[in-house]
Design an enzyme around this catalytic site. Structure first.
Site, PDB file in Angstrom:
ATOM      1  NE  ARG A  57      -4.261  -1.464   0.079  1.00 55.27           N
ATOM      2  CZ  ARG A  57      -4.357  -2.518  -0.732  1.00 55.27           C
ATOM      3  NH1 ARG A  57      -3.392  -2.794  -1.577  1.00 55.27           N
ATOM      4  NH2 ARG A  57      -5.429  -3.280  -0.720  1.00 55.27           N
ATOM      5  CD  GLU A  77      -3.368   3.080  -4.960  1.00 53.75           C
ATOM      6  OE1 GLU A  77      -2.176   2.763  -4.930  1.00 53.75           O
ATOM      7  OE2 GLU A  77      -4.289   2.255  -5.131  1.00 53.75           O
ATOM      8  CG  HIS A 125      -3.423  -0.942  -6.857  1.00 52.60           C
ATOM      9  ND1 HIS A 125      -3.665  -0.300  -5.681  1.00 52.60           N
ATOM     10  CD2 HIS A 125      -3.480  -2.271  -6.553  1.00 52.60           C
ATOM     11  CE1 HIS A 125      -3.867  -1.182  -4.718  1.00 52.60           C
ATOM     12  NE2 HIS A 125      -3.755  -2.388  -5.227  1.00 52.60           N
TER      13      HIS A 125
HETATM   14  P1  NAD Z   1      -1.164 -11.376   4.470  1.00 54.46           P
HETATM   15  O1  NAD Z   1      -2.081 -10.933   5.554  1.00 54.46           O
HETATM   16  O2  NAD Z   1      -1.197 -12.796   4.033  1.00 54.46           O
HETATM   17  O3  NAD Z   1       0.357 -11.059   4.906  1.00 54.46           O
HETATM   18  C1  NAD Z   1       0.756  -9.855   5.486  1.00 54.46           C
HETATM   19  C2  NAD Z   1       1.975 -10.159   6.365  1.00 54.46           C
HETATM   20  O4  NAD Z   1       2.457  -8.915   6.873  1.00 54.46           O
HETATM   21  C3  NAD Z   1       1.648 -11.057   7.574  1.00 54.46           C
HETATM   22  O5  NAD Z   1       2.552 -12.138   7.644  1.00 54.46           O
HETATM   23  C4  NAD Z   1       1.779 -10.115   8.770  1.00 54.46           C
HETATM   24  O6  NAD Z   1       2.244 -10.761   9.950  1.00 54.46           O
HETATM   25  C5  NAD Z   1       2.818  -9.120   8.228  1.00 54.46           C
HETATM   26  N1  NAD Z   1       2.821  -7.861   8.963  1.00 54.46           N
HETATM   27  C6  NAD Z   1       1.779  -7.195   9.535  1.00 54.46           C
HETATM   28  N2  NAD Z   1       2.222  -6.102  10.155  1.00 54.46           N
HETATM   29  C7  NAD Z   1       3.555  -6.065   9.996  1.00 54.46           C
HETATM   30  C8  NAD Z   1       4.570  -5.182  10.412  1.00 54.46           C
HETATM   31  N3  NAD Z   1       4.293  -4.122  11.193  1.00 54.46           N
HETATM   32  N4  NAD Z   1       5.846  -5.453  10.063  1.00 54.46           N
HETATM   33  C9  NAD Z   1       6.150  -6.559   9.327  1.00 54.46           C
HETATM   34  N5  NAD Z   1       5.230  -7.438   8.891  1.00 54.46           N
HETATM   35  C10 NAD Z   1       3.939  -7.189   9.229  1.00 54.46           C
HETATM   36  O7  NAD Z   1      -1.407 -10.386   3.261  1.00 54.46           O
HETATM   37  P2  NAD Z   1      -1.043 -10.620   1.723  1.00 54.46           P
HETATM   38  O8  NAD Z   1      -2.179 -11.287   1.043  1.00 54.46           O
HETATM   39  O9  NAD Z   1       0.309 -11.200   1.614  1.00 54.46           O
HETATM   40  O10 NAD Z   1      -1.054  -9.101   1.191  1.00 54.46           O
HETATM   41  C11 NAD Z   1      -0.124  -8.161   1.684  1.00 54.46           C
HETATM   42  C12 NAD Z   1      -0.556  -6.793   1.246  1.00 54.46           C
HETATM   43  O11 NAD Z   1      -0.404  -6.670  -0.168  1.00 54.46           O
HETATM   44  C13 NAD Z   1      -2.047  -6.475   1.479  1.00 54.46           C
HETATM   45  O12 NAD Z   1      -2.293  -6.038   2.793  1.00 54.46           O
HETATM   46  C14 NAD Z   1      -2.316  -5.421   0.465  1.00 54.46           C
HETATM   47  O13 NAD Z   1      -2.072  -4.164   1.059  1.00 54.46           O
HETATM   48  C15 NAD Z   1      -1.271  -5.682  -0.630  1.00 54.46           C
HETATM   49  N6  NAD Z   1      -1.877  -6.116  -1.897  1.00 54.46           N
HETATM   50  C16 NAD Z   1      -1.550  -5.444  -3.030  1.00 54.46           C
HETATM   51  C17 NAD Z   1      -2.084  -5.852  -4.256  1.00 54.46           C
HETATM   52  C18 NAD Z   1      -1.719  -5.156  -5.545  1.00 54.46           C
HETATM   53  O14 NAD Z   1      -2.429  -5.333  -6.549  1.00 54.46           O
HETATM   54  N7  NAD Z   1      -0.642  -4.400  -5.594  1.00 54.46           N
HETATM   55  C19 NAD Z   1      -2.964  -6.922  -4.299  1.00 54.46           C
HETATM   56  C20 NAD Z   1      -3.263  -7.602  -3.115  1.00 54.46           C
HETATM   57  C21 NAD Z   1      -2.725  -7.190  -1.914  1.00 54.46           C
END
Ligand code: NAD
Length: 331
Positions: free
Chosen positions: A232, A261, A293
Site C-alpha cells: 500500500r 493513488e 496498482h
Molecule cells: P497477508 O495478511 O497474508 O500477509 C501480510 C503479512 O504482513 C503477515 O505475515 C503479517 O504478519 C505481516 N505484517 C503485519 N504487520 C507487519 C509489520 N508491522 N511489520 C512486518 N510485517 C507485518 O497479506 P497478503 O495477502 O500477503 O497481502 C499483503 C498486502 O499486499 C495487502 O495487505 C495489500 O495491502 C497488498 N496487496 C496489493 C495488491 C496489488 O495489486 N498491488 C494486491 C493484493 C494485496
C-alpha cells in the site's frame, strides 16, 4: 440480493457477470465516497475495491441506506472503518487470497524491469537505436533481498527470489516458520534494511506500518539499494523517498501503489493536468518505475475475486457463516 458495485471497470463487470450466482448487480463507475454514498440507497450489499472509502460517516450513511454487507473485491481493507461497520451492524467480507502469485510476480517484474531496463530497450530498438549505453544492469544471483511481510504474497515472493539464487532476509511480526527450511533468514528490521540490495514490501497498511520506510529507515539502507512497493502506498513516505532518490541514497524505486493513488489510479488522465506534484516529481526520475496498482491484475485473480465474492453473497443471503468475514481483531 441487490448489490451496488462501486468503482466498476469493464473487466470487473465482465468477470462478475460471468460468475454471478443469481444476484441483482448494479454497476457504478464512481468510487464510494461521502459524496456518492447516496447511490447505495435501497441496496442490500455493496461491492468495493481498494480506493473506495468507507469511513465512519459513510458507514452511518450506508446503514441508513439499508446496506447490511460490504463485499470487498480486495485482500487489503485499510480503506474500511471496521469499528464503524460493527457499530452500524454492517458485515464486511473480503477476498483474502485471490492470487498471491499475481502480486509477487508483479513485484519481480518491477525488479527485472528496473534492473535490466527492458522498458527503455524496447523504446530504443523501436527507433532503431541498438546501442547498449546506459542499459547496464546487475546479476540478481547472489544478491541479498529483504522481504518485509511474509504472509501469502511475501511467501510467494521469497520462493521466487530463492529461485533466482538470492539470499533472502525477512522481517515479519509473525514469522512464517516453514520459510526457514527453504533458506529464508528472519532478522530484525534494522538488519534487513542495512544488508539488503533489494527491499520488497508485502505487509498491510496499519498504523504501525504507515511510513515504515521514512527518512530514518532510508538512512539505514545500503546506498544505491532498490525499493519495491506492491503493498500500500502509505507504507513508504513519498516525500522522504524523493529526497533519497535525489541524493542517490536510493538507487531504484518500483511502486505499484502510491499514497494519493485514489485521485489518479484506474483512470485515463492522459488529457488532464496532473495536479499531484509528488507523483509528477517521481515520474521524472530515470530510476523510478510506476505501475498503477496492477499487481493483482491477472485472469486467474479476477476469476477468484468474482467467485469468492459470490460465495460470500450466497452465504450472507442464506444466513450461513461468512468464511471471509473480517474480524475486528485483524486490525
Ligand atoms: P497477508 O495478511 O497474508 O500477509 C501480510 C503479512 O504482513 C503477515 O505475515 C503479517 O504478519 C505481516 N505484517 C503485519 N504487520 C507487519 C509489520 N508491522 N511489520 C512486518 N510485517 C507485518 O497479506 P497478503 O495477502 O500477503 O497481502 C499483503 C498486502 O499486499 C495487502 O495487505 C495489500 O495491502 C497488498 N496487496 C496489493 C495488491 C496489488 O495489486 N498491488 C494486491 C493484493 C494485496
Amino acid at each position: 440480493m441487490k448489490v451496488a458495485v462501486f468503482s466498476t471497470r469493464q473487466y470487473d463487470q465482465e468477470y462478475l457477470d460471468k460468475y454471478n450466482t443469481g444476484h441483482n448487480l448494479t454497476y457504478f463507475n464512481e468510487p464510494l465516497t461521502a459524496a456518492t454514498v447516496k447511490m447505495a440507497e435501497a441496496f442490500d450489499a455493496i461491492c468495493l475495491f481498494v480506493n473506495d472509502k468507507a469511513d465512519k460517516h459513510t458507514m452511518e450513511e450506508l446503514a441508513r441506506c439499508g446496506v447490511k454487507l460490504i463485499a470487498l473485491r480486495s485482500a487489503g481493507f485499510n480503506n474500511i472503518d471496521l469499528h464503524a461497520a460493527a457499530a452500524n451492524h454492517i458485515k464486511v467480507v473480503r477476498v483474502p487470497a485471490y492470487s498471491p502469485q499475481a502480486v509477487a510476480e508483479h513485484a519481480v517484474a518491477l525488479i527485472l524491469t528496473l534492473n535490466r531496463k527492458t522498458h527503455k530497450a524496447y523504446n530504443r530498438v523501436r527507433e532503431s537505436n541498438f546501442s547498449l549505453e546506459k542499459l547496464l544492469g546487475f546479476n540478481l544471483f547472489g544478491k541479498t533481498v529483504g522481504v518485509i511481510g511474509t504472509g501469502k504474497i511475501g511467501n510467494c515472493f521469497c520462493h521466487i527470489m530463492l529461485g533466482f539464487g538470492c539470499k533472502v532476509l525477512a522481517f515479519d511480526i509473525a514469522p512464517f516458520e516453514e520459510l526457514k527450511q527453504y533458506g529464508v533468514i528472519y532478522t530484525s528490521l534494522d538488519e534487513l534494511l542495512q544488508q539488503s540490495d533489494i527491499i520488497s514490501l508485502h505487509c498491510p497498511l496499519t498504523p504501525e506500518t504507515r511510513h515504515l520506510i521514512d527518512k530514518a529507515a532510508l538512512a539505514k539502507m545500503k546506498t544505491g539499494a532498490m525499493l519495491i512497493n506492491t503493498s500500500r502506498g502509505a507504507v513508504i513516505s513519498t516525500k522522504d523517498v524523493i529526497k533519497a532518490l535525489k541524493t542517490g541514497k536510493l538507487g531504484y524505486l518500483g511502486i505499484d501503489v502510491y499514497e494519493q493513488e485514489e485521485h489518479l489510479f484506474f483512470k485515463d488522465l492522459s488529457e488532464k493536468v496532473i495536479l499531484d506534484d509528488l507523483i509528477a516529481r517521481l515520474m521524472t526520475f530515470p530510476n523510478v518505475l510506476i505501475t498503477a496498482h496492477q499487481g493483482f491484475f491477472t485472469r486467474e485473480a479476477l476469476q477468484e475475486i468474482a467467485t469468492t465474492t459470490f460465495r460470500s453473497l450466497d452465504q450472507f443471503e442464506n444466513g450461513q457463516k461468512l468464511e471471509n468475514e473480517i474480524a475486528l481483531n485483524l486490525t
